[in-house]
Design an enzyme around this catalytic site. Structure first.
Site, short mmCIF file in Angstrom:
data_model
loop_
_atom_site.label_atom_id
_atom_site.label_comp_id
_atom_site.label_asym_id
_atom_site.label_seq_id
_atom_site.Cartn_x
_atom_site.Cartn_y
_atom_site.Cartn_z
CG ASP A 86 -11.03 -52.65 -5.64
OD1 ASP A 86 -9.84 -52.30 -5.76
OD2 ASP A 86 -11.97 -51.86 -5.42
CG ASP A 269 -6.64 -49.82 -5.97
OD1 ASP A 269 -7.24 -50.90 -5.89
OD2 ASP A 269 -7.20 -48.75 -6.30
#
Length: 375
Positions: A86, A269
């Site tokens: 992430d 992201d």
């Protein structure tokens, strides 16, 4: 963010396979600042990293274009976990035997008593994500990501977890790749330890995310396997350290600006599945996609709009990055389609901010360069 060559398939470098899962400031004041930056750093990253046997890559598994996850191990002997890689957070954590939340029952849980290299800590860790949170305690142990071995790596052991509307998720934790200032106090991010311990020569990592295929996605550390993209990399400076945040010029369709009017910020992201922006702007975009939609933000759209719509263009540093209709309108069944725009970033910043999630990143190979603060 060091941004984004058009993706192409390849097989080189130390790459870690990923599996995808759903998770969920002001623009640079002068355009010449960006121009000068790109001229100065244009090819600083070594082009010789392709086929470098020391360049680690790790496979990721794509779960229905919703989430990408990869396997790591923690402890001695190693205990294996499925984690989301992430870029929108900076801490590593996994479920633990201490956790009594319902979601933990479906996860692989770390047992510190089964590892002879584990060192405990009394320091708490509390993390909040877009669709959930975790609470636990920090610990230290050996972490392995493919061929990469990190000694005494800090990580969180969850005691409580909440996954929002998702009752269970196909991952056991999250491996954050954001900047250190997003990490909890006392926690050292994975990328920093990889560099500090001399495991990689450059604090660089990159993602190739497949579309519809379960296998083929990878995350690579320490350099770039250039066989995964076509053309040169278009580097963009990080506008604010923390998230991988960049300045974006506009979002348009058929020459009409539909978002980011006058410039805005964007966060790249891998932990977000969709394209997320301020709710009021997203509502207008959805009306632009189909005037029959209500004023409320909706995911469902009539499938017949697919053939009528044009690509949505994200313009970054004067370069257009098209997102075709088939990418932002996804067909779930014969008569059910959903759009990939979602509201919610108005709580992040005062200025307009977007999150470029996997809908965008599946189209463009992305490189993250901490040394030069660029994507």
């Amino acid at each position: 963010l060091g941004l984004l060559g058009l993706v192409a398939l390849s097989e080189c470098i130390v790459i870690i396979p990923l599996t995808k899962m759903k998770t969920m400031q002001d623009t640079l004041p002068e355009k010449h600042v960006l121009k000068n930056f790109l001229e100065k750093y244009a090819y600083r990253l070594s082009q010789n990293s392709t086929n470098d046997p020391k360049l680690p890559s790790h496979p990721l598994k794509n779960l229905k274009d919703v989430i990408y996850i990869g396997n790591i191990t923690i402890g001695t002997p190693p205990q294996e976990f499925r984690v989301l890689f992430d870029t929108g957070s900076s801490d590593l954590w996994v479920s633990s035997v201490y956790c009594d939340s319902p979601s933990c029952s479906a996860q692989i849980r770390f047992n510190p008593n089964a590892s002879n290299t584990f060192h405990p800590s009394k320091q708490p860790i509390n993390l909040v994500y877009g669709v959930g949170w975790m609470k636990g305690v920090l610990g230290y142990d050996t972490v392995r990501i493919g061929n990469l071995v990190l000694m005494n790596q800090t990580f969180g052991l969850s005691k409580k977890e909440y996954n929002g509307p998702l009752k269970s998720q196909p991952n056991d934790g999250i491996l954050g790749l954001g900047y250190p200032n997003l990490a909890v106090k006392g926690s050292t991010p994975i990328l920093d330890n990889l560099k500090k311990q001399g495991i990689i020569s450059e604090p660089v990592f990159a993602f190739y995310l497949s579309t519809l295929k379960e296998n083929g996605s990878v995350v690579m550390f320490g350099g770039v396997d250039h066989s995964y993209h076509k053309g040169k990399l278009n580097w963009i400076p990080v506008s604010q350290v923390g998230f991988w945040q960049i300045a974006m010029e506009r979002i348009s369709m058929n020459g009409t600006v539909i978002g980011c009017s006058g410039g805005c910020q964007a966060i790249v992201d891998t932990g977000t599945s969709l394209l997320i922006g301020p709710s009021n702007v997203v509502a207008k975009i959805q009306k632009f996609i189909d005037p029959r939609l209500s004023e409320e933000i909706e995911f469902k759209v009539p499938c017949n709009v697919i053939s009528k719509l044009s690509p949505v263009i994200f313009t970054i540093n004067g370069i257009d990055y098209p997102v075709p209709t088939q990418a932002y309108i996804q067909k779930i069944s014969e008569d059910l389609c959903i759009n990939s725009f979602q509201g919610g970033t108005e709580g992040l910043k005062e200025s307009e901010t977007w999150i470029l999630g996997d809908v965008f990143l599946r189209l463009y190979f992305s490189v993250f360069d901490r040394k030069n603060n660029r994507v």
